[in-house]
Scaffold this motif. Structure first.
Motif, PDB file in Angstrom:
ATOM      1  N   LYS A 164      -3.835   6.305  13.002  1.00 23.93           N
ATOM      2  CA  LYS A 164      -4.925   5.445  13.457  1.00 23.93           C
ATOM      3  C   LYS A 164      -6.245   6.168  13.240  1.00 23.93           C
ATOM      4  O   LYS A 164      -6.482   7.245  13.795  1.00 23.93           O
ATOM      5  CB  LYS A 164      -4.755   5.088  14.931  1.00 23.93           C
ATOM      6  N   THR A 165      -7.099   5.568  12.404  1.00 20.23           N
ATOM      7  CA  THR A 165      -8.375   6.188  12.059  1.00 20.23           C
ATOM      8  C   THR A 165      -9.495   5.178  12.243  1.00 20.23           C
ATOM      9  O   THR A 165      -9.530   4.155  11.545  1.00 20.23           O
ATOM     10  CB  THR A 165      -8.360   6.675  10.594  1.00 20.23           C
ATOM     11  N   GLY A 166     -10.389   5.466  13.170  1.00 20.01           N
ATOM     12  CA  GLY A 166     -11.530   4.576  13.375  1.00 20.01           C
ATOM     13  C   GLY A 166     -11.135   3.153  13.699  1.00 20.01           C
ATOM     14  O   GLY A 166     -11.776   2.207  13.232  1.00 20.01           O
ATOM     15  N   GLY A 167     -10.063   2.971  14.436  1.00 24.39           N
ATOM     16  CA  GLY A 167      -9.621   1.631  14.807  1.00 24.39           C
ATOM     17  C   GLY A 167      -8.722   0.975  13.781  1.00 24.39           C
ATOM     18  O   GLY A 167      -8.144  -0.085  14.030  1.00 24.39           O
ATOM     19  N   GLU A 168      -8.585   1.566  12.583  1.00 19.23           N
ATOM     20  CA  GLU A 168      -7.719   1.042  11.534  1.00 19.23           C
ATOM     21  C   GLU A 168      -6.395   1.800  11.533  1.00 19.23           C
ATOM     22  O   GLU A 168      -6.321   2.976  11.882  1.00 19.23           O
ATOM     23  CB  GLU A 168      -8.391   1.165  10.165  1.00 19.23           C
ATOM     24  N   TYR A 169      -5.350   1.104  11.106  1.00 17.59           N
ATOM     25  CA  TYR A 169      -4.023   1.708  11.002  1.00 17.59           C
ATOM     26  C   TYR A 169      -3.736   1.983   9.524  1.00 17.59           C
ATOM     27  O   TYR A 169      -3.638   1.058   8.719  1.00 17.59           O
ATOM     28  CB  TYR A 169      -2.980   0.772  11.599  1.00 17.59           C
ATOM     29  N   VAL A 170      -3.636   3.262   9.198  1.00 18.02           N
ATOM     30  CA  VAL A 170      -3.514   3.686   7.796  1.00 18.02           C
ATOM     31  C   VAL A 170      -2.107   4.231   7.545  1.00 18.02           C
ATOM     32  O   VAL A 170      -1.708   5.225   8.156  1.00 18.02           O
ATOM     33  CB  VAL A 170      -4.563   4.759   7.456  1.00 18.02           C
ATOM     34  N   PRO A 171      -1.328   3.612   6.629  1.00 20.45           N
ATOM     35  CA  PRO A 171       0.032   4.074   6.363  1.00 20.45           C
ATOM     36  C   PRO A 171       0.100   5.025   5.162  1.00 20.45           C
ATOM     37  O   PRO A 171      -0.603   4.837   4.165  1.00 20.45           O
ATOM     38  CB  PRO A 171       0.774   2.775   6.048  1.00 20.45           C
ATOM     39  N   TYR A 172       0.957   6.042   5.263  1.00 22.52           N
ATOM     40  CA  TYR A 172       1.203   6.973   4.168  1.00 22.52           C
ATOM     41  C   TYR A 172       2.690   6.885   3.811  1.00 22.52           C
ATOM     42  O   TYR A 172       3.550   6.993   4.689  1.00 22.52           O
ATOM     43  CB  TYR A 172       0.856   8.400   4.570  1.00 22.52           C
ATOM     44  N   LEU A 173       2.983   6.709   2.543  1.00 20.67           N
ATOM     45  CA  LEU A 173       4.369   6.565   2.096  1.00 20.67           C
ATOM     46  C   LEU A 173       5.019   7.946   1.961  1.00 20.67           C
ATOM     47  O   LEU A 173       4.466   8.839   1.311  1.00 20.67           O
ATOM     48  CB  LEU A 173       4.403   5.834   0.752  1.00 20.67           C
ATOM     49  N   ILE A 174       6.190   8.111   2.572  1.00 22.53           N
ATOM     50  CA  ILE A 174       6.871   9.412   2.576  1.00 22.53           C
ATOM     51  C   ILE A 174       8.338   9.239   2.204  1.00 22.53           C
ATOM     52  O   ILE A 174       8.814   8.128   1.990  1.00 22.53           O
ATOM     53  CB  ILE A 174       6.764  10.088   3.959  1.00 22.53           C
ATOM     54  N   ASP A 175       9.070  10.367   2.174  1.00 27.01           N
ATOM     55  CA  ASP A 175      10.528  10.447   2.069  1.00 27.01           C
ATOM     56  C   ASP A 175      11.050   9.825   0.770  1.00 27.01           C
ATOM     57  O   ASP A 175      11.393   8.643   0.719  1.00 27.01           O
ATOM     58  CB  ASP A 175      11.194   9.783   3.270  1.00 27.01           C
TER      59      ASP A 175
END
Length: 525
Positions: A164-175
């Motif tokens: 959660k950054t600045g009210g936004e939800y930011v996804p990072y692809l892993i695995d």
């Protein structure tokens, strides 16, 4: 404490007595966090993949050696293909290194993403705009991965680290343990994925070695899993299926109903008719070839692309269908949806035939009109297409030129082409009704399709007659008779003449004309 000679493992992962690493369980493996060059890395060893001991029986050693080699070679190929991907730009935590540890376990190293929300964080309460932003970012990462020729193979919420950054939800692809190159599909008994997220084709492929060929597995499998992930993110549940037990992938295999939660029955934006519900319905298509690509999911979530009509579902999700009668579509074109719906207020557009081909236009203010195609143009719903015109034949180029394409179109013609027969050159005219016919250029003039050019001054080409025939030519008489040139020629030992005529762009040559004939024509004074 050092691990593999390169990474300093954080103290909280070290058991002091006796000194050892304290691994934390994750999926099919366990992990620790390590430091290198001031950066934190996620170090994971796969408990399902081991390098065999050479002291093992030969058959056992060769079997497990082949499996270990496959994993190592596959990951090396993935690392090469994903070498340009970064957490900052692509939001993909690509593997940067792998090795076999002292316990002969396969270890992978990826960048660690700090500030992650817990795996069980409930995102179902976020508003529509934040959810679309989250879904759009996830789709962009997947599209970027696919562009590198890689199938993730295990898309689900837990393989997106959300920050959660600045009210936004930011996804990072892993695995990427279950990932594979698009041209290197694993064998049926080692295909990855998680129950509940697997696509129908992945389920069928994994049944046995004869169930389906490898080419049935494509990047579309990831798109199906991403659709399930979207649903889970915003509702906390899987889509409802018309089965007592099972998964959406299994339901798709059996042709059973899959129902997207009505929460998704909301427009994505204002430029298209797409809704989240219809988009996920499209992503969960049973036929992988019918699903959108990850890039198309990006465009749809960016409000730039419609959902394919057969997958539209939900309340007010029916798209505005814009279509002209075939006979009109040859000469007219409707303006785009942005113009008709959002500027002109068109809510419904329908073809009607009440003895004449017309259109019913319903507006958002409740009013309704029935218009001819010409009236559509007058009211700014459509425009007349310009006619397609050929160049005049060479012999006509000095005589006429076509009226402007729009003028020709207004007279009911959509195209004019040149036509050549053995002894004549003419034109084929196509009308917007579909009728076509061949005519000479005089018809074009009568129909007002051409305008005549001013005749160019004629320059006569003539030397002097043979001395015994006269002193000079009568140029006025030559011009009146469309003569362009007279030349002296030797013809069977006699002094004769070659006369060239030109009229309406058509040339005619008389060769070997006797002097008496030239005199009778009045060309020699």
């Amino acid at each position: 404490m050092k691990y593999h000679g390169s990474y300093t493992v954080k103290d909280e992962f070290v058991i002091k007595s006796p000194p050892a690493l304290s691994w934390k369980i994750t999926g099919s493996g366990e992990y620790v966090l390590g430091m290198s060059g001031g950066k934190t890395y996620f170090i994971k060893r796969n408990m399902h993949v081991r390098y065999p001991d050479k002291s093992a029986p030969k058959a056992v050693y060769e079997k497990y050696k082949a499996a270990a080699d496959y994993v190592e070679n596959k990951q090396a190929e993935l690392r090469k293909r994903m070498s340009g991907l970064t957490c900052d730009g692509d939001r993909i935590a690509a593997e940067i290194e792998n090795f076999w540890d002292d316990e002969k376990m396969f270890v992978t190293v990826t960048p660690h993403i700090s500030g992650a929300l817990p795996d069980d964080c409930d995102l179902s309460g976020i508003d529509t705009a934040k959810f679309i932003s989250l879904a759009l970012s996830a789709a962009r990462s997947l599209a970027r991965l696919h562009a590198c020729g890689v199938i993730h193979g295990d898309i689900k919420e837990k393989n997106f680290v959300v920050v959660k950054t600045g009210g936004e939800y930011v996804p990072y692809l892993i695995d990427f343990d279950s990932s594979y190159p698009t041209d290197g599909i694993p064998s049926w008994d080692s295909i990855g994925g998680t129950d509940g997220y697997q696509s129908p084709e992945t389920i069928v492929y994994g049944l046995d070695e004869n169930s389906a060929p490898p080419d049935t597995i494509t990047t579309a499998a990831d798109v199906f899993s991403l659709g399930i992930t979207f649903h889970r993110w915003w509702t906390g549940a899987f889509p409802d299926i018309d089965m007592d037990r099972g998964t959406a992938g299994a339901a798709a295999c059996l042709g059973k109903r899959i129902t997207i939660d009505k929460k998704f029955d909301t427009p994505i934006g204002g430029n298209t008719e797409a809704t989240l519900r219809s988009l996920i319905n499209w992503m969960l298509a049973a036929d992988p070839a019918a699903r959108p690509t990850a890039e198309q999911v990006v465009k749809t979530l960016s409000d730039e692309l419609e959902v394919r009509e057969e997958f539209v579902c939900g309340g007010d999700a029916k798209p505005l269908k814009l279509e002209l009668w075939d006979v009109h579509s040859r000469a007219f074109k409707l303006f785009g949806k942005d113009n008709l719906k959002y500027k002109k207020g068109v809510r419904e557009f329908q073809k009607v035939n009440d003895g004449a081909l017309k259109y019913r236009v319903k507006l958002t203010d409740g009013s309704e009109k029935k218009l001819t195609v010409e009236q559509l143009c007058d009211e700014g719903y459509a425009e007349r297409l310009s006619a397609s015109l050929c160049e005049p034949w060479d012999e006509h180029a000095d005589i006429f030129e076509f009226e402007p394409p729009k003028t020709v179109s207004e007279k009911g013609y959509i195209k004019i082409e040149r036509s050549q027969a053995p002894h004549k050159r003419s034109y084929v005219l196509y009308k917007s009704s579909g009728l076509s016919f061949e005519r000479e250029y005089g018809y074009l003039e009568a129909e007002g399709l051409i305008k005549k050019k001013k005749p160019r001054p004629v320059k006569l080409d003539a030397d002097t007659p043979w001395p015994e025939h006269g002193a000079k030519y009568d140029r006025e008489q030559m011009a009146a008779s469309d003569v362009r040139s007279i030349c002296k020629v030797e013809y069977a030992g006699e002094h004769r003449y070659r006369i060239t005529y030109e009229k309406a762009g058509v040339k005619r040559v008389l060769d070997g004309v006797p002097a008496n004939n030239v005199r009778l024509m009045g060309y020699i004074k």
